[in-house]
Design an enzyme around this catalytic site. Structure first.
Site, PDB file in Angstrom:
ATOM      1  N   TYR A  57      47.955  49.287  34.218  1.00  0.00           N
ATOM      2  CA  TYR A  57      47.023  50.419  34.769  1.00  0.00           C
ATOM      3  C   TYR A  57      47.151  51.723  34.242  1.00  0.00           C
ATOM      4  CZ  TYR A  57      46.025  46.967  38.360  1.00  0.00           C
ATOM      5  OH  TYR A  57      45.723  45.860  39.243  1.00  0.00           O
ATOM      6  N   HIS A 125      51.374  39.307  37.226  1.00  0.00           N
ATOM      7  CA  HIS A 125      49.835  39.623  37.275  1.00  0.00           C
ATOM      8  C   HIS A 125      48.989  38.418  36.715  1.00  0.00           C
ATOM      9  CE1 HIS A 125      47.277  43.718  36.559  1.00  0.00           C
ATOM     10  NE2 HIS A 125      46.608  42.901  37.426  1.00  0.00           N
ATOM     11  N   ARG A 208      34.162  45.503  43.427  1.00  0.00           N
ATOM     12  CA  ARG A 208      34.229  46.424  42.154  1.00  0.00           C
ATOM     13  C   ARG A 208      32.986  47.582  42.893  1.00  0.00           C
ATOM     14  NH1 ARG A 208      37.753  44.499  39.111  1.00  0.00           N
ATOM     15  NH2 ARG A 208      38.036  42.409  38.909  1.00  0.00           N
ATOM     16  N   PHE A 210      29.956  47.085  44.581  1.00  0.00           N
ATOM     17  CA  PHE A 210      28.927  46.751  44.869  1.00  0.00           C
ATOM     18  C   PHE A 210      28.828  46.676  46.264  1.00  0.00           C
ATOM     19  CE2 PHE A 210      26.611  44.332  41.307  1.00  0.00           C
ATOM     20  CZ  PHE A 210      25.451  44.974  41.547  1.00  0.00           C
TER      21      PHE A 210
END
Length: 329
Positions: A57, A125, A208, A210
Site C-alpha cells: 500500500y 496477501h 469499494r 458502492f
C-alpha cells in the site's frame, strides 16, 4: 452501542469493527496525511483497535504512516500487515512471491517500516502457485517461533488452500472481499473457516464505496481513483448497480439508518467470528461506519436485505482480469 462484545480471530481478540488503511496511501485518489493521521487517532478514541495495512500500500508508505501514528498507543492496538505482492524501484508491481527467503525479508522490512518489534497478524496477501503452500506457511511459522509475528493469516485463498495451510500452522484469520455485492465466500470459504476455527476478515465490506450513502455518480471519483479501472465502476455496469442500491436505500430509510450502516450491519450480523475492516481516510466516514454497531438486524431482516441484493445481482467482476487471476479459488 448495541454491539460491544469483542470478537475472536483464531485467538486474536479485537473490537468488532476494524479499520482498513489502504486508501490513506494508495488507489483512492490523492493522499492527505493530516486527515489520515486524524482518522487513525479518532479510531483509537472510538475504541477501534484492529488496523489493517500491507507492504504494497503506497509501496511501504502506509506501513510507515500507520506505525508512526499508532506508536504512542501501541499497547492498545493490533496491527495486521501483509506480504506477497512485489514491486520494483520505480514502484511498479512486478508479481507475487511466496518464496520462504522473500517472506523472511518482507517481514523484517515491514517490522522496520512499522517501527514495531512484533506484528500482531501477518497475512500472505496473495497465493503464489509456484511455491508449495507448506513451504510458505512453514516460513511464516518460523516467524512466529522467532517472536516476530503473533498470529498468521491468509488472504484471497480457496478453502482447500486454507486447510493445507492450517495443517502446517494454525491460521488465525482469512481475509477476503465480502459484502452484499460480493458473496461467493458463503459457499465454501466461510464454512471452512468455521470448521477450522479460523476467523474471517471481510475487506471492502462497503463494495469499494458502492454500498455507501453518497456514491451515486462516477463524477464523484477523482481522475486517479483506481475504481475507474474496476469493472463494476465502468459506465454501463455502474448504472445497473445503482439500481440495486436504490432498493437498499429504501430499506435503510425504513430502518432509520444510512445505507452505509445497513451494509456494514449486514456483514457484522454474519457471525461473531467476522470482523469487517471498512477503509476510509476521513473522520466523518469513520464515524458513520462506527454507527453501524448500533444497527441491529433480526435474522429475518438480514434475509430480506439479502434478497434485495442476491448473488449475481451485481454487474461486473470485482477486479480487472489481472486482479482476478491473482485470486486463488
Amino acid at each position: 452501542m448495541a454491539i460491544t462484545l469483542k470478537r475472536t480471530l483464531g485467538g486474536l481478540t479485537v473490537f468488532p469493527l476494524g479499520l482498513g488503511c489502504m486508501g490513506m496511501s494508495a488507489f483512492y485518489g490523492d493522499r492527505d496525511e493530516g486527515a489520515s493521521a486524524a482518522t487513525l487517532e479518532r479510531a483509537v478514541g472510538l475504541g477501534i483497535e484492529f488496523f489493517d495495512t500491507a507492504d504494497m500500500y503506497g509501496h511501504g508508505h502506509n506501513e510507515e504512516l500507520v506505525g508512526r501514528v499508532l506508536k504512542p498507543v501501541r499497547d492498545r492496538v493490533k496491527i495486521a500487515t501483509k506480504f506477497g505482492n512485489t514491486w520494483n524501484e520505480k514502484g511498479e508491481r512486478t508479481g507475487i512471491s511466496n518464496d520462504p527467503a522473500y517472506i523472511r525479508k518482507a517481514c523484517d522490512d515491514s517490522l522496520q517500516r512499522l517501527g514495531v518489534e512484533v506484528i500482531d497478524l501477518y497475512y500472505m496477501h496473495r497465493r503464489d502457485p509456484k511455491v508449495p503452500i507448506e513451504d510458505s506457511v512453514g516460513a511464516m511459522k518460523q516467524l512466529v517461533q522467532a517472536g516476530k509475528v503473533r498470529f498468521l493469516g491468509l488472504s484471497e485463498v480457496s478453502a482447500e488452500t486454507l486447510r493445507q495451510a492450517h495443517a502446517v500452522h494454525a491460521i488465525a484469520a482469512l481475509q477476503t472481499e465480502y459484502s452484499l455485492f460480493t458473496r461467493d465466500v458463503e459457499a465454501a470459504i466461510l464454512p471452512a473457516c468455521r470448521e477450522l476455527g479460523v476467523g474471517f476478515v471481510p475487506y471492502s465490506p462497503l463494495g469499494r464505496g458502492f454500498l455507501t450513502s453518497g456514491l451515486r455518480s462516477l463524477d464523484q471519483l477523482s481522475a486517479n481513483d483506481w475504481r475507474r479501472q474496476n469493472p463494476r465502476f465502468n459506465e454501463a455496469n455502474f448504472s445497473k448497480n445503482v439500481e440495486v442500491l436504490q432498493k437498499l436505500d429504501g430499506f435503510a430509510r425504513r430502518k432509520g439508518c444510512s445505507t452505509t450502516q445497513l451494509a456494514l450491519a449486514w456483514v457484522l450480523a454474519a457471525g461473531s467470528d467476522v470482523v469487517p475492516i471498512p477503509g476510509t481516510k476521513k473522520i466523518k466516514y469513520l464515524e458513520e461506519n462506527f454507527g453501524s454497531l448500533d444497527v441491529q438486524l433480526t435474522p429475518q431482516e438480514r434475509e430480506e436485505v439479502s434478497t434485495l441484493c442476491p448473488p449475481g445481482a451485481v454487474a461486473g467482476e470485482r477486479y480487472p482480469s489481472e486482479g482476478m487471476a491473482a485470486v486463488n479459488r
